[in-house]
Design a protein around this motif. Sequence first.
Motif, PDB file in Angstrom:
ATOM      1  N   ASN A  39       0.818  -1.213   0.000  1.00 34.32           N
ATOM      2  CA  ASN A  39       0.000   0.000   0.000  1.00 34.32           C
ATOM      3  C   ASN A  39       0.852   1.262   0.000  1.00 34.32           C
ATOM      4  O   ASN A  39       0.501   2.257  -0.644  1.00 34.32           O
ATOM      5  N   ASN A  47       0.223   3.947  -2.871  1.00 36.58           N
ATOM      6  CA  ASN A  47      -0.170   5.293  -2.451  1.00 36.58           C
ATOM      7  C   ASN A  47       0.907   6.311  -2.799  1.00 36.58           C
ATOM      8  O   ASN A  47       0.627   7.405  -3.305  1.00 36.58           O
ATOM      9  N   ASP A  56      -0.218  10.056   3.151  1.00 35.39           N
ATOM     10  CA  ASP A  56      -1.291   9.108   2.839  1.00 35.39           C
ATOM     11  C   ASP A  56      -0.907   7.757   3.413  1.00 35.39           C
ATOM     12  O   ASP A  56      -0.430   6.869   2.715  1.00 35.39           O
ATOM     13  N   ARG A  76      -9.397   2.479  -5.689  1.00 29.38           N
ATOM     14  CA  ARG A  76      -9.113   2.276  -4.278  1.00 29.38           C
ATOM     15  C   ARG A  76      -9.811   1.031  -3.746  1.00 29.38           C
ATOM     16  O   ARG A  76     -10.891   0.661  -4.180  1.00 29.38           O
ATOM     17  N   GLY A  86      -5.223   1.498   0.536  1.00 29.11           N
ATOM     18  CA  GLY A  86      -4.413   1.252  -0.643  1.00 29.11           C
ATOM     19  C   GLY A  86      -5.276   1.122  -1.879  1.00 29.11           C
ATOM     20  O   GLY A  86      -6.485   1.376  -1.863  1.00 29.11           O
ATOM     21  N   TYR A  87      -4.643   0.703  -2.953  1.00 27.38           N
ATOM     22  CA  TYR A  87      -5.307   0.563  -4.248  1.00 27.38           C
ATOM     23  C   TYR A  87      -5.473  -0.899  -4.613  1.00 27.38           C
ATOM     24  O   TYR A  87      -4.610  -1.733  -4.324  1.00 27.38           O
TER      25      TYR A  87
END
Length: 421
Positions: A252, A256, A289, A387, A395-396
Motif C-alpha cells: 500500500n 499510495n 497518505d 481504491r 491502498g489501491y
Amino acid sequence: MDASEAVALLMSPQGRLDPYPTYERLRAHGPVVEAAPAFFVVTGYAEADAILRDARFGVLDDDLRDNLWPGWRQSAAVASISRSMLRTNPPDHTRLRRLAAGAFTPRRIAAMRDVVTAQADQLIDAMAERGRDGEPVDVMADFAYPLPVGVICALLGVPPQDRPLFRRWAADLTGILEPEITPEDLAVADRGATELSDYFAELVAARRRAPADDLTTALVQVHDADGDRLSGEELLANLVVLLVAGFETTTNLLGNGLVVLLDHPREATALRAHPDFAPEYVDELLRYDSPVQLTTRRSDAPARVGGMELPAGSWALLLLGAANRDPRRFPEPARFNPWRAQPHPLSFGAGPHYCLGAGLARLEAQVAFPLLLRRLPGLALAGTPRRRTRLTLRGYDTLPVTVTAAVGDRGTPAGTGPATP
C-alpha cells in the motif's frame, strides 16, 4: 456534524474511500472526543502518540474478547490474529516479539539493500517489456505486490513458486482488521486464515524434515525446544502475521506513494535526480497518505489525554491518518512536502507495538521510488486508480500506468549530494 455522525460517515463506503475530510470534521471537536459512552476518537498527533506509549492502554486480549464475543474462537481469522504478537499484551507480546526481532535488526535490513534493488530492477524490466507498446501496466500487480512479498518470503523461506498465492489469502484475512465487519466479510477472512494456516503447517513440517537458513526454521526450532516459549498455535499465527504484515503495508505504501509522486511532478523530478533524498520522501509519503489509518486501544486504568478524562475500560480509536495531518505538529498538513524537518509519522505506530518490519518497509520504498522514476522516466497514470474500500489498510486495488520504451540503467545510482529544493 457531531462526533458520532462523523464516525458513522467515516465507516461508510464514501468515508472509507477518502477519510481525510471526515478527519477534519472530527478534529473540529478537539484532539480527543467522546463519540459514544466510553468510546473516544483521537485525531491529535501528541495524544495518539501518548496513548500508544502508555502502559495503561492495551490491545484487545482473550479475556476482553470472551466478554465481548463469547464465540470468537469459532472464527479462524479471529483466533489466528489473537495468537499473534499483533493482538497480545505484555508479557506475551514481549515474548513473541523477541523471538522474531533478530531477523529485523538495522544491520540485517541494511544488508538486504542489494537484494531489494535486484528484485526491483527485475520487476521494472518486466513492466517495461509488458508496456512497451503503450499498453497499461498495473503497478499493484506487477510491482507493489511482488516486491515486498518476495522480500518477506525470502526471509521466511517460502519458495518463489508459492508467492502468487498470498495476495488473495492476505486480502481475505486482513478484512478482520477493519473497525466494522459483516458476517459475509468474516466468512471471507476465515477462509483466508484457514488457507494461510494450512500453508504454513505444511512449511513447518517441511522445515522439520529439512531445516534451512530462514526465519521459519528458527521459530520451528524454538517451538520444538521449548513449547512454553512458543506454542504450536502461536507458531502458525505469527508466521501468518509476519508474512501478511511483511508485505501488505509496504504494498500500500508503494501504491499510495507512487500516485502522490505522479501528482507532484516537481517533487518527483527532484527525487529522480537525487535518490539520496529517498528517506525524507518516504517519511513524508507515509505521513501524507498512510497505508495504515487506524488502530485501537483500551484503557486498564483512568487516564487524562488531550484534556479528556478516559475512565478505566474506555476504548480509544486512534486515527493515525488524522494524527499524521495534525496542524499542531505539521504546518500545512494537506500539502505534500518532503522537506519537512523530522516528520516522524505514526504510520507504523509507536511504543511496544511499533511495527517490527518498519525498517524493512522503509528500505524497500527508499529503493523502489527512485528506481521507478529513473528507469521509467515516462511513467504516467493510465486512467483512474481504483481504491480498496477499506479504512484500516488504505491502498489501491489497481493502479494502471503507461511506461516508455526508454528504460534507464539498472541499479541505484550514487547520491549526488544535497540540492536546494
